[in-house]
Design a protein around this motif. Structure first.
Motif, PDB file in Angstrom:
ATOM      1  N   LEU A 161     -20.747-140.548  27.083  1.00  0.00           N
ATOM      2  CA  LEU A 161     -21.363-140.138  25.814  1.00  0.00           C
ATOM      3  C   LEU A 161     -20.906-141.018  24.647  1.00  0.00           C
ATOM      4  N   PRO A 162     -19.587-141.293  24.501  1.00  0.00           N
ATOM      5  CA  PRO A 162     -19.185-142.218  23.439  1.00  0.00           C
ATOM      6  C   PRO A 162     -19.819-143.598  23.591  1.00  0.00           C
ATOM      7  N   PHE A 163     -19.896-144.080  24.825  1.00  0.00           N
ATOM      8  CA  PHE A 163     -20.511-145.397  25.042  1.00  0.00           C
ATOM      9  C   PHE A 163     -21.976-145.389  24.649  1.00  0.00           C
ATOM     10  N   ALA A 174     -16.405-154.024  19.135  1.00  0.00           N
ATOM     11  CA  ALA A 174     -15.002-153.650  18.989  1.00  0.00           C
ATOM     12  C   ALA A 174     -14.765-152.198  19.404  1.00  0.00           C
ATOM     13  N   LEU A 175     -15.723-151.322  19.125  1.00  0.00           N
ATOM     14  CA  LEU A 175     -15.566-149.910  19.481  1.00  0.00           C
ATOM     15  C   LEU A 175     -15.637-149.711  20.998  1.00  0.00           C
ATOM     16  N   VAL A 176     -16.535-150.424  21.672  1.00  0.00           N
ATOM     17  CA  VAL A 176     -16.598-150.333  23.133  1.00  0.00           C
ATOM     18  C   VAL A 176     -15.315-150.898  23.748  1.00  0.00           C
ATOM     19  N   TYR A 177     -14.827-151.959  23.169  1.00  0.00           N
ATOM     20  CA  TYR A 177     -13.554-152.544  23.621  1.00  0.00           C
ATOM     21  C   TYR A 177     -12.434-151.519  23.496  1.00  0.00           C
ATOM     22  N   THR A 193      -8.335-146.425  23.165  1.00  0.00           N
ATOM     23  CA  THR A 193      -7.846-146.367  21.781  1.00  0.00           C
ATOM     24  C   THR A 193      -8.986-146.150  20.788  1.00  0.00           C
ATOM     25  N   LEU A 194     -10.065-145.521  21.238  1.00  0.00           N
ATOM     26  CA  LEU A 194     -11.231-145.350  20.366  1.00  0.00           C
ATOM     27  C   LEU A 194     -10.904-144.531  19.124  1.00  0.00           C
TER      28      LEU A 194
END
Length: 247
Positions: free
Chosen positions: A136-138, A203-206, A212-213
């Motif tokens: 879901l975050p992805f 950067a967020l997916v990384y 560490t999101l």
């Protein structure tokens, strides 16, 4: 001719357009192939290149690549080409004369582009083999990262008069979308990712892959991505009415 206010007041037109444009992509082998390319590319990359060497960062790499390919390839094909084709065949003008507002057509193309971007992102996530807790975050990050390119695709779709012009218009979208790949190899350039339309999402997916999101380091990329979304939508709203209509 029905004006924009009268067209906007007619219920159900938007949903009909969304279904029509969605199925148009399904019926077009070329457009559908472009939507399937990101997950198929990741599938080949995972089992032929990464799997034999059992790389530790395989999941992270596949997630990042999946997000970039989904947001860069899908909007340019599912939005720009159909809009250019409609203009080339004069169906766009016919629909306007029949009472379909330009704003409704733009919104429908934007919704369809978002749906296909999300579907391509979901397929890429499944191919990556990452934990379902991150799905879901992805998906949210992928859709948000694709928003500026969707807005750009809608603008280019409006100005493209034929499919030949659309082929040139879609190329910058792909290049802009995958630009973060060239910023990931040095710490100094990695910190500049929020300056790119899809850099914040990258950067967020990384960070998601590293677990560490929710760390403070994700604030700047998130703000940068939201700023790009707002700026692109404002630009679309400002530019679209100034693009000449077909006579």
């Amino acid at each position: 001719m029905v004006n924009e206010k009268q067209a906007a007041a007619r219920p159900g037109i938007l949903s009909v357009l969304v279904r029509k444009y969605f199925m148009n992509v399904v019926k077009s082998p070329g457009l559908l192939a472009c939507c399937l390319f990101p997950p198929l590319f990741l599938l080949v990359f995972r089992f032929i290149i990464i799997e034999p060497v059992a790389h530790d960062d395989a999941s992270m790499f596949l997630l990042v690549m999946g997000m970039l390919f989904s947001t860069s390839m899908v909007p340019g094909t599912t939005i720009v080409y159909p809009m250019a084709e409609a203009r080339e065949k004069h169906t766009l003008r016919t629909m306007e004369l029949a009472g379909v507002g330009r704003a409704q057509m733009i919104a429908a193309h934007g919704i369809v582009g978002t749906l296909y971007t999300a579907l391509a992102g979901a397929a890429c996530f499944l191919v990556s083999g990452a934990s379902f807790d991150s799905m879901l975050p992805f998906m949210a990050i992928t859709v948000l990262a694709g928003a500026p390119l969707i807005a750009l695709s809608l603008t280019l779709g409006l100005v493209s008069r034929n499919q030949m012009a659309a082929s040139f218009s879609s190329l910058p979208i792909i290049l802009i979308g995958i630009a973060p790949l060239f910023f990931m190899y040095a710490e100094s350039t990695f910190s500049a990712l929020p300056l790119l339309p899809t850099g914040g999402g990258f950067a967020l997916v990384y960070a998601l892959a590293e677990g560490t999101l929710l760390a403070p380091g994700s604030i700047l990329p998130a703000v940068g991505q939201l700023a790009w979304i707002v700026a692109s939508v404002v630009a679309l709203v400002a530019v679209a009415p100034r693009i000449p209509r077909d006579e």
